[in-house]
Design a protein around this motif. Structure first.
Motif, PDB file in Angstrom:
ATOM      1  N   THR A  43       0.873  -1.171   0.000  1.00 29.15           N
ATOM      2  CA  THR A  43       0.000   0.000   0.000  1.00 29.15           C
ATOM      3  C   THR A  43       0.908   1.218   0.000  1.00 29.15           C
ATOM      4  OG1 THR A  43      -1.716  -1.173   1.218  1.00 29.15           O
ATOM      5  CG2 THR A  43      -1.834   1.215   1.253  1.00 29.15           C
ATOM      6  N   PHE A  44       0.611   2.191  -0.867  1.00 27.48           N
ATOM      7  CA  PHE A  44       1.488   3.347  -1.018  1.00 27.48           C
ATOM      8  C   PHE A  44       0.687   4.564  -1.455  1.00 27.48           C
ATOM      9  CE2 PHE A  44       1.314   0.805  -4.806  1.00 27.48           C
ATOM     10  CZ  PHE A  44       1.300   1.688  -5.879  1.00 27.48           C
ATOM     11  N   GLU A  45       1.313   5.727  -1.383  1.00 27.26           N
ATOM     12  CA  GLU A  45       0.662   6.972  -1.778  1.00 27.26           C
ATOM     13  C   GLU A  45       1.401   7.613  -2.933  1.00 27.26           C
ATOM     14  OE1 GLU A  45       0.062   9.559   1.571  1.00 27.26           O
ATOM     15  OE2 GLU A  45      -1.398   8.209   2.456  1.00 27.26           O
ATOM     16  N   VAL A  46       0.626   8.227  -3.831  1.00 31.02           N
ATOM     17  CA  VAL A  46       1.177   8.982  -4.954  1.00 31.02           C
ATOM     18  C   VAL A  46       0.505  10.347  -4.991  1.00 31.02           C
ATOM     19  CG1 VAL A  46       1.690   6.926  -6.333  1.00 31.02           C
ATOM     20  CG2 VAL A  46      -0.479   8.097  -6.645  1.00 31.02           C
ATOM     21  N   GLN A  47       1.168  11.305  -5.634  1.00 31.71           N
ATOM     22  CA  GLN A  47       0.581  12.622  -5.834  1.00 31.71           C
ATOM     23  C   GLN A  47       0.371  12.834  -7.322  1.00 31.71           C
ATOM     24  OE1 GLN A  47       3.246  15.458  -4.022  1.00 31.71           O
ATOM     25  NE2 GLN A  47       2.001  15.501  -2.186  1.00 31.71           N
ATOM     26  N   THR A  48      -0.756  13.435  -7.675  1.00 30.79           N
ATOM     27  CA  THR A  48      -1.022  13.826  -9.053  1.00 30.79           C
ATOM     28  C   THR A  48      -1.177  15.332  -9.078  1.00 30.79           C
ATOM     29  OG1 THR A  48      -3.411  13.561  -8.826  1.00 30.79           O
ATOM     30  CG2 THR A  48      -2.173  11.656  -9.623  1.00 30.79           C
ATOM     31  N   GLU A  49      -0.724  15.940 -10.168  1.00 28.65           N
ATOM     32  CA  GLU A  49      -0.773  17.398 -10.271  1.00 28.65           C
ATOM     33  C   GLU A  49      -0.983  17.789 -11.726  1.00 28.65           C
ATOM     34  OE1 GLU A  49       1.852  21.217  -8.821  1.00 28.65           O
ATOM     35  OE2 GLU A  49       2.811  19.282  -8.994  1.00 28.65           O
ATOM     36  N   VAL A  50      -1.862  18.771 -11.952  1.00 23.66           N
ATOM     37  CA  VAL A  50      -2.045  19.333 -13.284  1.00 23.66           C
ATOM     38  C   VAL A  50      -0.853  20.242 -13.546  1.00 23.66           C
ATOM     39  CG1 VAL A  50      -3.474  20.798 -14.743  1.00 23.66           C
ATOM     40  CG2 VAL A  50      -4.560  19.235 -13.112  1.00 23.66           C
ATOM     41  N   LEU A  51      -0.111  19.969 -14.623  1.00 22.94           N
ATOM     42  CA  LEU A  51       1.097  20.736 -14.910  1.00 22.94           C
ATOM     43  C   LEU A  51       0.861  21.894 -15.864  1.00 22.94           C
ATOM     44  CD1 LEU A  51       3.599  17.778 -15.321  1.00 22.94           C
ATOM     45  CD2 LEU A  51       3.196  19.205 -13.300  1.00 22.94           C
ATOM     46  N   TYR A  52       0.091  21.634 -16.939  1.00 20.03           N
ATOM     47  CA  TYR A  52      -0.181  22.687 -17.902  1.00 20.03           C
ATOM     48  C   TYR A  52      -1.387  22.320 -18.748  1.00 20.03           C
ATOM     49  CZ  TYR A  52       2.829  19.503 -20.563  1.00 20.03           C
ATOM     50  OH  TYR A  52       3.387  18.392 -21.128  1.00 20.03           O
ATOM     51  N   THR A  53      -1.897  23.295 -19.477  1.00 19.84           N
ATOM     52  CA  THR A  53      -3.053  23.122 -20.349  1.00 19.84           C
ATOM     53  C   THR A  53      -2.589  22.848 -21.765  1.00 19.84           C
ATOM     54  OG1 THR A  53      -4.491  24.528 -19.025  1.00 19.84           O
ATOM     55  CG2 THR A  53      -5.058  24.314 -21.347  1.00 19.84           C
ATOM     56  N   ILE A  54      -3.163  21.819 -22.375  1.00 19.37           N
ATOM     57  CA  ILE A  54      -2.892  21.502 -23.772  1.00 19.37           C
ATOM     58  C   ILE A  54      -3.979  22.113 -24.646  1.00 19.37           C
ATOM     59  CG2 ILE A  54      -2.722  19.618 -25.452  1.00 19.37           C
ATOM     60  CD1 ILE A  54      -1.631  17.908 -23.084  1.00 19.37           C
ATOM     61  N   ARG A  55      -5.221  22.003 -24.215  1.00 18.70           N
ATOM     62  CA  ARG A  55      -6.368  22.586 -24.918  1.00 18.70           C
ATOM     63  C   ARG A  55      -7.239  23.270 -23.887  1.00 18.70           C
ATOM     64  NH1 ARG A  55     -11.559  20.807 -25.669  1.00 18.70           N
ATOM     65  NH2 ARG A  55     -12.624  21.655 -27.469  1.00 18.70           N
ATOM     66  N   GLN A  56      -7.591  24.516 -24.134  1.00 20.06           N
ATOM     67  CA  GLN A  56      -8.382  25.299 -23.191  1.00 20.06           C
ATOM     68  C   GLN A  56      -9.772  24.692 -22.982  1.00 20.06           C
ATOM     69  OE1 GLN A  56      -7.443  27.917 -21.364  1.00 20.06           O
ATOM     70  NE2 GLN A  56      -5.393  27.879 -22.245  1.00 20.06           N
ATOM     71  N   SER A  68      -0.575  27.542 -20.069  1.00 22.29           N
ATOM     72  CA  SER A  68      -0.775  26.903 -21.372  1.00 22.29           C
ATOM     73  C   SER A  68       0.574  26.712 -22.047  1.00 22.29           C
ATOM     74  CB  SER A  68      -1.646  27.781 -22.273  1.00 22.29           C
ATOM     75  OG  SER A  68      -2.944  27.868 -21.763  1.00 22.29           O
ATOM     76  N   VAL A  69       0.690  25.628 -22.800  1.00 28.24           N
ATOM     77  CA  VAL A  69       1.927  25.373 -23.537  1.00 28.24           C
ATOM     78  C   VAL A  69       1.614  25.121 -25.001  1.00 28.24           C
ATOM     79  CG1 VAL A  69       3.194  24.456 -21.569  1.00 28.24           C
ATOM     80  CG2 VAL A  69       1.923  22.903 -23.033  1.00 28.24           C
ATOM     81  N   THR A  70       2.590  25.421 -25.839  1.00 27.93           N
ATOM     82  CA  THR A  70       2.487  25.159 -27.264  1.00 27.93           C
ATOM     83  C   THR A  70       2.965  23.733 -27.530  1.00 27.93           C
ATOM     84  OG1 THR A  70       4.742  25.875 -27.720  1.00 27.93           O
ATOM     85  CG2 THR A  70       3.030  27.587 -27.749  1.00 27.93           C
ATOM     86  N   PRO A  71       2.648  23.189 -28.706  1.00 29.12           N
ATOM     87  CA  PRO A  71       3.138  21.844 -29.024  1.00 29.12           C
ATOM     88  C   PRO A  71       4.673  21.741 -28.942  1.00 29.12           C
ATOM     89  CG  PRO A  71       1.396  22.435 -30.527  1.00 29.12           C
ATOM     90  CD  PRO A  71       1.692  23.660 -29.698  1.00 29.12           C
ATOM     91  N   MET A  72       5.376  22.785 -29.360  1.00 25.77           N
ATOM     92  CA  MET A  72       6.845  22.772 -29.295  1.00 25.77           C
ATOM     93  C   MET A  72       7.331  22.732 -27.850  1.00 25.77           C
ATOM     94  SD  MET A  72       9.543  22.504 -30.937  1.00 25.77           S
ATOM     95  CE  MET A  72       9.755  23.142 -32.546  1.00 25.77           C
TER      96      MET A  72
END
Length: 77
Positions: A43-56, A68-72
């Motif tokens: 049994t273990f714990e993980v963290q999830t986090e939203v890093l950036y937006t790909i599509r608004q 927001s980030v560009t494809p590049m």
């Protein structure tokens, strides 16, 4: 359509399942996971986090600010 996030057990690599979730914010959660292999039982714990937006979002929350980030930028991340 609902899809679960796959996270393998770090010890035996079997799939794990979510036992509980603590939402720390709109962008971060802490999940308690349990290995599906009864012999392992890790049994273990993980963290999830939203890093950036790909599509608004079509219905954005004005209280949420996500970079927001560009494809590049995604390729170089």
């Amino acid at each position: 359509m609902s899809k679960s996030m796959y996270f393998p057990c770090p010890h035996c690599k079997a799939p794990s399942f979510t036992r509980s979730v603590l939402h720390e914010s709109n962008l971060r959660s802490e999940l308690r996971l349990q290995c599906s292999d009864a012999e392992c039982g890790h049994t273990f714990e993980v963290q999830t986090e939203v890093l950036y937006t790909i599509r608004q979002s079509a219905i954005p929350d004005p209280g949420v600010c996500i970079r927001s980030v560009t494809p590049m930028e995604r390729v170089n991340a």
